[in-house]
Design a protein around this motif. Structure first.
Motif, mmCIF file in Angstrom:
data_model
loop_
_atom_site.group_PDB
_atom_site.id
_atom_site.type_symbol
_atom_site.label_atom_id
_atom_site.label_comp_id
_atom_site.label_asym_id
_atom_site.label_seq_id
_atom_site.Cartn_x
_atom_site.Cartn_y
_atom_site.Cartn_z
ATOM 1 N N GLN A 1 -8.952 4.384 -8.563
ATOM 2 C CA GLN A 1 -8.527 4.426 -7.368
ATOM 3 C C GLN A 1 -9.191 5.109 -6.159
ATOM 4 O O GLN A 1 -9.397 4.675 -5.236
ATOM 5 C CB GLN A 1 -6.988 5.216 -7.392
ATOM 6 C CG GLN A 1 -6.117 5.425 -6.113
ATOM 7 C CD GLN A 1 -5.765 4.150 -5.164
ATOM 8 O OE1 GLN A 1 -5.958 2.865 -6.031
ATOM 9 N NE2 GLN A 1 -5.491 4.150 -4.260
ATOM 10 N N PRO B 1 -6.235 -3.578 -4.501
ATOM 11 C CA PRO B 1 -4.770 -3.442 -4.714
ATOM 12 C C PRO B 1 -3.849 -4.639 -4.591
ATOM 13 O O PRO B 1 -4.239 -5.323 -3.713
ATOM 14 C CB PRO B 1 -4.416 -2.281 -3.827
ATOM 15 C CG PRO B 1 -5.673 -1.688 -3.005
ATOM 16 C CD PRO B 1 -6.877 -2.788 -3.399
ATOM 17 N N ALA C 1 0.320 1.572 -4.680
ATOM 18 C CA ALA C 1 -0.067 2.620 -5.823
ATOM 19 C C ALA C 1 1.274 3.800 -5.660
ATOM 20 O O ALA C 1 1.710 3.921 -4.721
ATOM 21 C CB ALA C 1 -1.279 3.478 -5.587
ATOM 22 N N LEU D 1 -0.622 1.485 -10.777
ATOM 23 C CA LEU D 1 -1.608 1.070 -9.819
ATOM 24 C C LEU D 1 -1.751 -0.204 -9.913
ATOM 25 O O LEU D 1 -2.978 -0.903 -10.774
ATOM 26 C CB LEU D 1 -3.021 2.060 -10.486
ATOM 27 C CG LEU D 1 -3.174 3.139 -9.792
ATOM 28 C CD1 LEU D 1 -4.752 3.996 -10.193
ATOM 29 C CD2 LEU D 1 -3.102 3.416 -8.217
#
Ligand code: HEM
Length: 417
Positions: free
Chosen positions: A272, A394, A398, A412
């Protein structure tokens, strides 16, 4: 905020002071789970030894945290008093107070020596090919799916296999391990709900029942003590000193737990961070040899384990104040790892940062015994994912796990290309 620059900085100074003074884990400031670092900065700056109620303090500066970890005689890890009040007589109390991490020598040193013997640099190097094969098989699977949840489909699937191998848990019996581990560690939160406590207690009982059968089997058919921690714990030391049945089972549970969520979060947080810091991602793709320092920076910047605890065995002085024996200390690893007195420009994610003496694995006699296993998993999982899917992005928001001790995500979702 309005007014001149000088007025604004006075206002923000007053805001930080108030944030620090009023800080409490029971009533967290808005947005804390998303970003705890403004609170930690305020604490470090304005109230580095912060009262958390009667007889309890929160310590946030790097130098103080390091000093506490390095002085186990003054700052004990024995949690019988604290956990007696928190859990009462219960499976959770028995489990946590028998784990090496919540004990002082001699129990701590006996168990630690046994575990460390199976985690020598050679034994860890020998794990590498197995971890690569595991990661590549997961990558093949996620590639076929097209979009994945980096936590469920990837990060969480790695540590359970690595620790399962270390404790020689049969592959087809690993299913419940993660759930048990999450429930037991969840009860370590500063204020667990009744429901969380009940889940944690049940998980200890289920885990014990499972391990009892597994240990009985290993007593009959010992494994290879060079690699199998369960066999080492059963055999005890060459001096003939053995662990009791309770010590043996509870410490197997602890090892299974210690390396699960922490390592899942290292991998999830790391991937992330590479989404949030695209320049760092581009650099790591161009210079893959930076993976070693990059993993250290991920550990520092978003430490999977944000808090630790100690209890004072004697009176002590900290931050110019005296405190009595019995004071309960919460150590804020997350704050220490962003301390500008130790790390230049600490809120910058710098994958080439060196030196980087972060405290994500603590330090001193309780420093994480599995740190090099975690580093190996982190390096392989993150570098191979990035090499295969350099453009991952993404696919939905998240979702953070809303806990203060363990920092990470429950979900995620990403698309791979
Ligand atoms: C990123 C992953 C990990 C992080 C951030 C982490 C963090 C930590 C920290 C902060 C401690 C010290 C706790 C204290 O004294 O208050 C610790 C202890 C420990 N960790 Fe880890 N850990 C990780 C992975 C692992 C793995 C993979 C294993 C096992 C293979 C492991 C096994 C242990 C054990 C047995 C202890 C207790 C050591 C002792 O009390 O002497 N950890 N870990």
């Amino acid at each position: 905020m309005s007014g001149t620059l000088a007025e604004r900085s006075v206002e923000s100074e007053a805001w930080a002071l108030e944030l620090a003074r009023s800080f409490s884990f029971e009533r967290l400031p808005a947005g804390f789970h998303e970003n705890p670092y403004p609170s930690y900065a305020a604490l470090r700056e304005h109230d580095p030894v912060h009262p958390l109620g009667e007889g309890k303090i929160l310590v946030s500066r790097y130098a103080d945290v390091e000093r506490i970890y390095k002085d186990p005689k003054t700052f004990s890890s024995d949690k019988k008093v604290e956990f007696g009040a928190k859990y009462g007589p219960s499976p959770l109390f028995e489990h946590h107070t028998t784990s090496l991490v919540f004990n002082d020598p001699p129990l701590h040193s006996r168990v630690r020596r046994l575990i460390a013997g199976a985690l020598t640099p050679r034994a860890i190097a020998e794990m590498e090919n197995g971890v690569i094969a595991l990661v590549d098989a997961l990558l093949d699977r996620v590639e076929a799916l097209g979009s994945v949840d980096l936590i469920d489909d990837y990060a969480a699937a790695i540590p359970v296999e690595v620790i399962g191998n270390l404790l020689a848990v049969p592959r087809d019996e690993r299913g419940p391990l993660r759930g048990w581990s999450l429930a037991i560690l969840g009860a370590l939160e500063p204020f667990p709900s009744e429901e969380k406590l009940a889940e944690g207690n049940q998980a200890v009982l289920d885990f014990l029942a499972y391990l009892e059968a597994l240990v009985a089997d290993r007593r009959q058919r010992p494994g290879d003590p060079e690699h199998d921690i369960r066999t080492r714990l059963i055999r005890g030391e060459a001096s003939g000193e053995r662990l009791t049945r309770e010590e043996l089972l509870q410490n197997c549970i602890f090892i299974l737990n210690a390396g699960h969520e922490t390592t899942t979060n290292l991998i999830g947080n790391g991937l992330q961070l590479l989404v949030e810091w695209p320049e760092a991602r581009r650099r790591l793709i161009a210079e893959p040899d930076l993976i070693r320092t990059a993993v250290e920076e991920m550990l520092r910047f978003e430490s999977s384990n944000q808090l630790g605890n100690r209890i004072a065995a004697t009176d002590f002085e900290l931050g110019g104040e005296r405190f009595p024996a019995g004071t309960q200390i919460t150590i804020c690893i997350g704050a220490a790892n962003r301390d500008p007195a130790q790390f230049p420009d600490p809120d910058r994610f710098d994958i080439a940062r060196q030196p980087n003496r972060h405290l994500a694995f603590a330090t001193g006699i309780h420093a994480c015994v599995g740190m090099n296993v975690a580093r190996l998993e982190g390096r392989i999982a993150i570098s191979r994912f990035l090499a295969r899917f350099p453009d991952y992005a993404p696919a939905a928001a998240a979702v953070r796990s809303r806990r203060v001790r363990f920092r990470g995500f429950t979900s995620l979702p990403v698309r791979l290309r």
